[in-house]
Design a protein around this motif. Structure first.
Motif, PDB file in Angstrom:
ATOM      1  N   PRO A 255      -5.141   2.578   4.270  1.00 38.02           N
ATOM      2  CA  PRO A 255      -5.061   1.109   4.263  1.00 38.02           C
ATOM      3  C   PRO A 255      -6.101   0.483   5.168  1.00 38.02           C
ATOM      4  CG  PRO A 255      -3.285   2.041   5.576  1.00 38.02           C
ATOM      5  CD  PRO A 255      -3.958   3.187   4.904  1.00 38.02           C
TER       6      PRO A 255
ATOM      7  N   PHE B 259       0.833  -1.197   0.000  1.00 43.10           N
ATOM      8  CA  PHE B 259       0.000   0.000   0.000  1.00 43.10           C
ATOM      9  C   PHE B 259       0.872   1.253   0.000  1.00 43.10           C
ATOM     10  CE2 PHE B 259      -2.464   3.435   1.745  1.00 43.10           C
ATOM     11  CZ  PHE B 259      -3.715   3.268   1.174  1.00 43.10           C
TER      12      PHE B 259
ATOM     13  N   ALA C 136      -3.663   2.306  -5.374  1.00 43.49           N
ATOM     14  CA  ALA C 136      -3.695   2.942  -4.046  1.00 43.49           C
ATOM     15  C   ALA C 136      -3.890   4.437  -4.252  1.00 43.49           C
ATOM     16  CB  ALA C 136      -2.407   2.658  -3.273  1.00 43.49           C
TER      17      ALA C 136
ATOM     18  N   GLN D 243      -8.050  -1.859  -3.390  1.00 42.39           N
ATOM     19  CA  GLN D 243      -7.248  -2.464  -2.333  1.00 42.39           C
ATOM     20  C   GLN D 243      -7.373  -3.981  -2.310  1.00 42.39           C
ATOM     21  OE1 GLN D 243      -6.477  -0.695   1.379  1.00 42.39           O
ATOM     22  NE2 GLN D 243      -7.641   1.162   0.930  1.00 42.39           N
TER      23      GLN D 243
END
Length: 277
Positions: free
Chosen positions: A95, A80, A89, A124
């Motif tokens: 995150p 990330f 990202a 993600q």
């Protein structure tokens, strides 16, 4: 991490992931992205694969099964950070942590097992898939991995019980012409007889469909018995084919094969899911 990445001999012949597995995939994604200049997605995944290789190489020891969760979650956080600002990202995103991260990991495992998961996947989710691939591939690459082979059916990975992303027909001395299925999660390859449906075991009604004007090395192995298909990649036609990279670059083949009445039955963790067969 240094691993043997050698042929493992058990009840079936296995090929463990190579030490440079993700680097090779990154190079292939870069090649494919160069052929499609507007394909930001493939270029982003090439960058992600480079970071996967870095994470894989940084592991001092193959993780034990009990350590996989901690390992992949740590790799996810690093990915990330290193992918910040990329399409995977986006700027300003945070995150995942805690229960949300655990739940997203479970969804990824469900997809790897070929289960249909409701809802859409976000950017993600692909970072999570990438992190889990690193952890599971590292676990599968150790010489001790053979002691934990599950056996199972040829349709599932003998190491982690996930499903194959596709099959590779090898070229080169010793194994030329042999087909190996490649696990979508840990990248273990295991032998499967050619021209035999890996979904229902029928052998008399299997045929190959390719994309006109496309890469002849990428074919859909279709079964007229169960009406499912799995993509097969021929190294003698293109030695650089990669089951995940070339799958993502040949999605039009999936569309056309679907129009012929066949259903996809192999998960790619960088796609939304698979169709039921």
């Amino acid at each position: 991490m240094q691993s043997s990445s050698q042929i493992l001999s058990g009840t079936s012949t296995l090929l463990a992931p190579r030490d440079d597995h993700f680097a090779r995939r990154a190079t292939r994604l870069e090649q494919l992205a160069a052929r499609q200049p507007d394909n930001v997605w493939l270029a982003s995944l090439a960058m992600l694969s480079r970071h996967q290789q870095t994470a894989f190489s940084a592991l001092s020891e193959p993780p034990a099964e009990s350590e996989l969760k901690a390992v992949w979650q740590g790799i996810y956080r690093n990915l990330f950070s290193t992918m910040a600002g990329s399409p995977l990202a986006p700027q300003g995103a945070q995150p995942l942590e805690g229960n949300a991260l655990d739940a997203a990991g479970e969804v990824c495992l469900q997809l790897a097992r070929g289960e249909i998961v409701a809802g859409t996947r976000g950017d993600q989710d692909y970072l999570i898939a990438a992190a889990m691939q690193v952890a599971w591939s590292a676990a599968a690459s150790s010489a001790a991995a053979i002691e934990h082979v599950h056996g199972g059916t040829h349709k599932q990975c003998p190491h982690c019980n996930a499903e194959p992303v596709g099959g590779v027909v090898l070229a080169g001395e010793g194994k030329a012409g042999l087909r190996y299925l490649e696990c979508c999660l840990c990248a273990t390859r295991w032998h499967a007889v050619r021209a035999h449906c890996t979904l229902c075991d029928e052998g008399s009604v299997v045929n190959y469909l390719g994309l006109e004007g496309g890469n002849a090395a990428v074919q859909a192995e279709c079964c007229d018995h169960c009406h499912g298909y799995v993509k097969t990649y021929f190294q003698d036609k293109d030695p650089d084919v990669d089951p995940i990279a070339d799958d993502l670059a040949s999605l039009m083949l999936d569309v056309l094969v679907g129009q012929e009445g066949y259903s996809r039955a192999s998960p790619n963790l960088f796609l939304a899911g698979v169709e039921p067969v």
